[in-house]
Design a protein around this motif. Sequence first.
Motif: not given
Length: 391
Positions: A17, A367, A133, A88, A363
């Motif tokens: 992330i 995932n 993403t 992400y 998330i």
Amino acid sequence: MTKVSFSELIPVAPLKIYAHSSCANLGLLINEDIIHSRNNDNSAEKTHALTRLGYQSETYLLDADCPRFGSGEAKAKLNESVHGKDLYILADVTNYSGEYQSSGTNTFTSPDDIFQDVKRIIAACSGKTYRITVILPYLYENRQNRRNVLESLDCATALQELVSMGVDNIITFESHDPTVQNAIPIQGFDNFTTALQFIREIAQTESDISFDKDQLMIVSPDDGGMGRAVYYANVLGVDMGMFYKRRNYTAKENTHGKNPVTGFEFLGNNVAGKDVLVVDDMIASGTSALDTAYELKKRNARNIYIAATFGLFSEGLERFDKAYEDGIINRIYTTNLSYVSDELKSKPYYANVDLSKYLSLIINTSNHDTSVNALLNPTLRIQELLAEIKK
């Protein structure tokens, strides 16, 4: 929150992330929640594959930044590999508190600056990730979503830019106009709602509120947000109303080309003696929300609560202070999906709704390559919450 079990599932790729500095605090909360969730997931010990995938990690935050040169130009720098990662990218384009130096002068970041940083991170990945993403809680330029005269279509252009750079999916919340996803018709675009989190927070904060048809009413400040108000009214089983602004279409009041408002008309049942929840996607200048509150008070509404996903307060807090002091509004709820100043946090009428657990669940679910449909539609969970409240 809907309980999701990942015990039989394996992530599609190692999770990373990137939390832009514009939402660093939100990124930390999401990271902590995913660490806690995965450390308590016994499935992580079942196969050696999960260990190799880095399923359990000390942190899922990507070590990267976007430093600037003295001229104000910038670049993205990755301090660790993203090869094969499920990345992400999280950014809050409404955060105006960031600063950088340009030619010796401090400059505050704009939505354009932050969006450019998102593109820089994507470019720095050089196509090495498994998937990218982009999470823009407040969808960049979503208020510039349609063309009335010769003007730019910034939101559609931004979405197409992201897709052309290799972004697989875009996640946002309470999109001002969800139909803008038609600009990227074959690409992933998830628009999440915040109704569940607002209802839960209001129930916990307002000790004397009753989710009963005779005591509560939902109101939309304009026709654009009527769909949102209809949803709240339906899941809560209460009445709804709507204001529409009577405008003078022969004149313009400012450079944005808006026609001046000459009056308000209310469509709905009598609000006298009832608590009213005004729901909207954002508070920008606050004019619509406050005008609605004053009009409701004229109609003898009891308590007035305002719930807006994004609290921008672009023209300051003075008018809200006065409305609270005059007994017009009781509480304003916004989320931590957009920047909240320390000044706003200190106000007695303000309550912040934490969306970090919701985002971490989104998330984590993605995932694991699991459907997010249940998360997109929280109706069942709201009904369960209301049943708990009534007990």
